[in-house]
Structures are given as structure tokens and as C-alpha cells.
Scaffold this motif. Sequence first.
Motif, PDB file in Angstrom:
ATOM      1  N   GLU A 124       0.649  -1.257  -0.033  1.00 33.87           N
ATOM      2  CA  GLU A 124      -0.022   0.185   0.049  1.00 33.87           C
ATOM      3  C   GLU A 124       0.806   1.341   0.060  1.00 33.87           C
ATOM      4  O   GLU A 124       0.427   2.546  -0.387  1.00 33.87           O
ATOM      5  CB  GLU A 124      -1.019  -0.097   1.333  1.00 33.87           C
ATOM      6  CG  GLU A 124      -1.988  -1.279   1.395  1.00 33.87           C
ATOM      7  CD  GLU A 124      -2.981  -0.854   2.333  1.00 33.87           C
ATOM      8  OE1 GLU A 124      -2.698  -0.227   3.163  1.00 33.87           O
ATOM      9  OE2 GLU A 124      -3.759  -1.875   2.423  1.00 33.87           O
ATOM     10  N   ASN A 125       2.178   1.226   0.544  1.00 34.78           N
ATOM     11  CA  ASN A 125       2.945   2.453   0.777  1.00 34.78           C
ATOM     12  C   ASN A 125       4.206   2.259  -0.128  1.00 34.78           C
ATOM     13  O   ASN A 125       4.531   1.069  -0.262  1.00 34.78           O
ATOM     14  CB  ASN A 125       3.509   2.637   2.159  1.00 34.78           C
ATOM     15  CG  ASN A 125       2.163   3.097   2.953  1.00 34.78           C
ATOM     16  OD1 ASN A 125       1.102   3.585   2.445  1.00 34.78           O
ATOM     17  ND2 ASN A 125       2.134   2.391   4.302  1.00 34.78           N
ATOM     18  N   ASP A 149       1.458   7.605  -3.988  1.00 37.36           N
ATOM     19  CA  ASP A 149       1.865   7.840  -2.738  1.00 37.36           C
ATOM     20  C   ASP A 149       2.216   9.421  -3.035  1.00 37.36           C
ATOM     21  O   ASP A 149       2.848   9.534  -4.342  1.00 37.36           O
ATOM     22  CB  ASP A 149       2.817   7.116  -2.179  1.00 37.36           C
ATOM     23  CG  ASP A 149       3.073   7.316  -0.584  1.00 37.36           C
ATOM     24  OD1 ASP A 149       2.242   8.352  -0.024  1.00 37.36           O
ATOM     25  OD2 ASP A 149       3.567   6.432   0.204  1.00 37.36           O
TER      26      ASP A 149
END
Length: 314
Positions: free
Chosen positions: A31-32, A127
Motif C-alpha cells: 500500500e505504501n 503515494d
Amino acid sequence: MERQNAIWILVLLSLVVLGVAVTTDPLTDLENIAGKLVFYQMEGNATYVRDTGELASDVPTETMFELFDPKMNFSTAKFTYTWDLGNGEVIKGTEPVVRYNYPESGNYTLRLKVGVNLTKSAPQITDVYSMDVQVLDAIRNIELKGPPDYEVSQNTSLAVHVDGSPPMWVCWRFLPNCVPDMSGGCTLTMLYENTLRLNHTFTSAGVHCLDISVRNDISKLQTSFSIYVKRSYNTHLFFILACAAILVATFSFITVIACRPRHQNKSQIAASSNALFMKNQESEGQSLILFKFSNEKKEEKEPLLMQYGTQYSS
């Protein structure tokens, strides 16, 4: 029968292995996007790393996004980068580096949006990174301003103008006869503007040097100025005039004493002169008085007063 059971066991084991493989696929759980921004600036043949967020204005700048991926999870992923420089300029690309420059000093906020496509069917992972950037003017020139002539024992005002963004640290020193100072000491001054004002009195004639070094957070410059100091003729002229005045006064006094007329006192005049007083009786009852002076010696015994006329007796 046993053969069928063995086949079913193999099928189940295969499914279990596939299930574990699917659930442990790192690309499905990311996710990051870990990473950082690094700034480089090129000036001449030198390259400077600016990791504090302070950049020089009007200098070619390169900003790179360094991905932190020790497990190589993104080795096959496709990236997109959107760079917002904070001055109204936006640059898009697929490389983790952007090249630009800030033409003017000021404070900016650089933002980077990173997009990752793991597979064609998987949704894109994004991001955003941001960093405050302070752009400063590099020190490129140092100029000395002062009087046209420098004299010994005269308080001299000097102005040192520096092209660069303050605050700046200035290290300066005067070297008589431009002889290097092996001690390396200098006067350190914090400058919050672009002009440093100095007051200095030179104690000897000849060539003097002003060594000065200036630096700010992004640049440094060192230079030296040669200053010719001549002797003060005003001091010598004052001394000569003072001596001349004393000599004139002395000669004037001597001349007055030598040329003053000599006067004899009254006793000398009475001792060196004889006077003859005469009175004659003339007609019509009038008398005539005559004075006669003669230079005779003191030893003569002649009467000084003689009167001729009618004698009266009692």
C-alpha cells in the motif's frame, strides 16, 4: 482405491501450496511506496548534494526519488512521476529524476506524486512526497568600496558589498605589507545584509591586503584586495608651519630689540648741557628773554643764569 486416495492427497497439497502462494504474494499487499527525495546541483565540474532543502538559485538542479525496496517487490512494476516544483511548473515522466532550476530566490514546496502499476489488472498504488525548499542566491562576487586615497593615521571607512543571500558569515583581516599571517586568525562577523562596513586606521605606509572570506548555507567565496597607503602630508605640513611660525616670531623679536632707538635719561641731559638765560630790557617797558644752550663739560663753573637789566636796591 489407494491410488485414488493418493491422487486426491496430491491435489489437495497442490491447492494448499497455490493458496499460500496467492496469499503471500507481496505485490497484492503493498500500500505504501517507501523512498526519499535527494537534491543535486551542478556548478562547473562540481556536483553538490543538497540534503537540507537549501538550494542555490539559477543553478542546474537535479532531484531524484530513491526507492527503498530491499526485497525487490517493485522490480517488475511500472512507475509514473508527477513533479510539482511549487513555482507553477509541473513535470510528468516515467523516470525517478527531474532536471530544472529555480531562477529566483525564495521559499518553495516541492511535491512528488508516485504511481505504481503492479499488474495490468491490479489497481494503481500512489503515494505523495513533499519537501519545503529554500532557494538562496549563491555568493558570486565581493566588491570593495572606499576612498580614492588611503593615508597613514587616518580613520578610513570601507564598505564590502557581497552578492548573495544572507545570513552570511564573513571572516576578514588586514595584512600589513601583504605578509601572510601564519596564525590564520581573523575577525568573524555575522552579516544579515549585503554590505559590511569597516573602520580601520593604517599605521604604516605601503601596500596592505584585505583578506576576506564569505559563506552562506550553499556557497563560499574567498578573495583579497590590495590597498596602497601613502604617508600623510597634512601632518608634515602642520609641523613645518608650526616651526616656521616659531622662527618668524624669534627673528621678529630680535629685530625689534636691535632696531629700538636709544634714549638718554634726564640726569645725563642735565649733566651734559648748560643753558644761558638772558633777559634784556627794551624800550616801551617790555623785556626780552633769550635762551642759549651750549654743550660744555660738567667741570666748568660758569653761572647758568645771567640776568641783565635794571638793578633795584632797597
